[in-house]
Design an enzyme around this catalytic site. Sequence first.
Site, PDB file in Angstrom:
ATOM      1  CB  THR A 133      -0.988  -0.217   1.169  1.00  0.00           C
ATOM      2  OG1 THR A 133      -1.208   1.522   1.532  1.00  0.00           O
ATOM      3  CG2 THR A 133       0.329  -0.747   2.467  1.00  0.00           C
ATOM      4  CG  ASP A 134      -0.975   4.929  -0.720  1.00  0.00           C
ATOM      5  OD1 ASP A 134      -2.226   4.389  -0.203  1.00  0.00           O
ATOM      6  OD2 ASP A 134      -2.007   6.062  -1.465  1.00  0.00           O
ATOM      7  CD  GLU A 135      -3.279   3.627   4.379  1.00  0.00           C
ATOM      8  OE1 GLU A 135      -3.611   4.027   5.524  1.00  0.00           O
ATOM      9  OE2 GLU A 135      -4.478   2.930   3.669  1.00  0.00           O
ATOM     10  CE1 TYR A 159      -3.536  -2.543   6.029  1.00  0.00           C
ATOM     11  CE2 TYR A 159      -3.649  -0.106   5.051  1.00  0.00           C
ATOM     12  CZ  TYR A 159      -3.170  -1.574   4.136  1.00  0.00           C
ATOM     13  OH  TYR A 159      -3.595  -1.707   3.237  1.00  0.00           O
ATOM     14  CE  LYS A 163       0.209  -4.843   3.296  1.00  0.00           C
ATOM     15  NZ  LYS A 163       0.018  -6.133   2.428  1.00  0.00           N
TER      16      LYS A 163
END
Length: 352
Positions: A133-135, A159, A163
């Site tokens: 993810t970009d997060e 989260y 990741k």
Amino acid sequence: MTVMVTGGAGFIGANFVIDWLAAGGEPVVNFDKLTYAGNLENLAALKGNPAHIFVQGDIGDYAEALKLFTTHRPRAVLNFAAESHVDRSIHSPGEFIQTNIVGTYHLLEAVRAYMATMSAAEKTAFRFLHVSTDEVYGSLSFDAPAFTENHTYEPNSPYSASKAASDHLVRAYHHTYGVPVLTTNCSNNYGPYQFPEKLIPLMIHNALNGKPLPIYGDGLNVRDWLYVGDHCTAIRAVLAGGALGETYNIGGWNEMSNIDVVHTLCDILDREAPRKDGASYRTQITFVPDRPGHDRRYAIDATKIDHALGWKPEETFETGIRRTVRWYLDNETWIGNVTSGAYRDWVAAQYR
Ligand code: NAD
Ligand code: TYD
């Protein structure tokens, strides 16, 4: 020849498996734990299709993963399996550490043991593609340039931290053990089969059920929205042509504030499924207290995947969001089934 998809009963994984087989891809071994987010109804279109082999199990189960690898001998493993919802990670981070970090570690260990059984030709062809993810890059100010692949990792939620840890493990298994990995970091997805805990399906579901549309904080947080089918074509492009050990950002070139997304949804619903009293769905919008540590803005610079692999999104937000709303309007049974029991408990706890 087969490929293995983990988490293929979830939102993106199910879309990927359906699109992959429709595009003539090899048979898929779909390995999914069937958590609250995994749903065999997402795969109903593949019922009776011998090219889809579903196995319920946990990526953290090393023995089961290794058994599946040595039985089916996949030429690629695509790892979608994860706990994926930021709000749930704030309530119970433990499951995120367990699946996203420990689970990915066990899966990588099983891949390493599987590779020891491969011929030289099998090893050369093999790929482990990790869907991220970009997060992991953290939060951008409104005027900062979009995330490139060289942006530092600055995750802010349990989260995104879990990741980020999994991305680092994948990277380390390439550098240390020569596992042929590819990593993709994608922006926010929307489309069919998304569980109605995430912004877009939650708003459609609440609107149609006469419930408040809860906007966190001031509604000005920005996300970069990508139609799920475009994410799936990007993953196929990275699997086919990505350079080993590299990461590829995937995004829609489509930044929008949350309030603009919700206004767009209300306007489409006003046309497609007008309220009986003639009022706009916008009247249901309610501002609620902000998510703790809420990242202000995500934006993906998807230049690398465009230049290296010729991938660009096909859907605009306008076309993708209309398709998506139509899908939810046409699939009331799916929504009805996934919003029973445990879903109600979650909504009651989160929006109390
Ligand atoms: P999802 O929550 O809809 O689905 C996750 C799937 O993984 C479910 O089918 C679940 O049963 C399965 N799963 C969970 N734990 C497992 C375990 N221990 N073993 C095996 N299966 C397990 O998630 P999604 O939105 O489809 O996201 C898929 C992947 O894409 C995730 O890795 C996520 O981090 C990433 N991603 C998601 C988005 C997005 O906007 N949804 C954006 C970028 C990246
Ligand atoms: P979400 O779909 O949970 O994705 P992520 O947090 O991974 O980006 O949320 C998207 C944006 O919408 C995020 O800024 C939080 C916001 N949001 C709301 O305002 N209200 C809601 O009820 C939800 C679920 C999200």
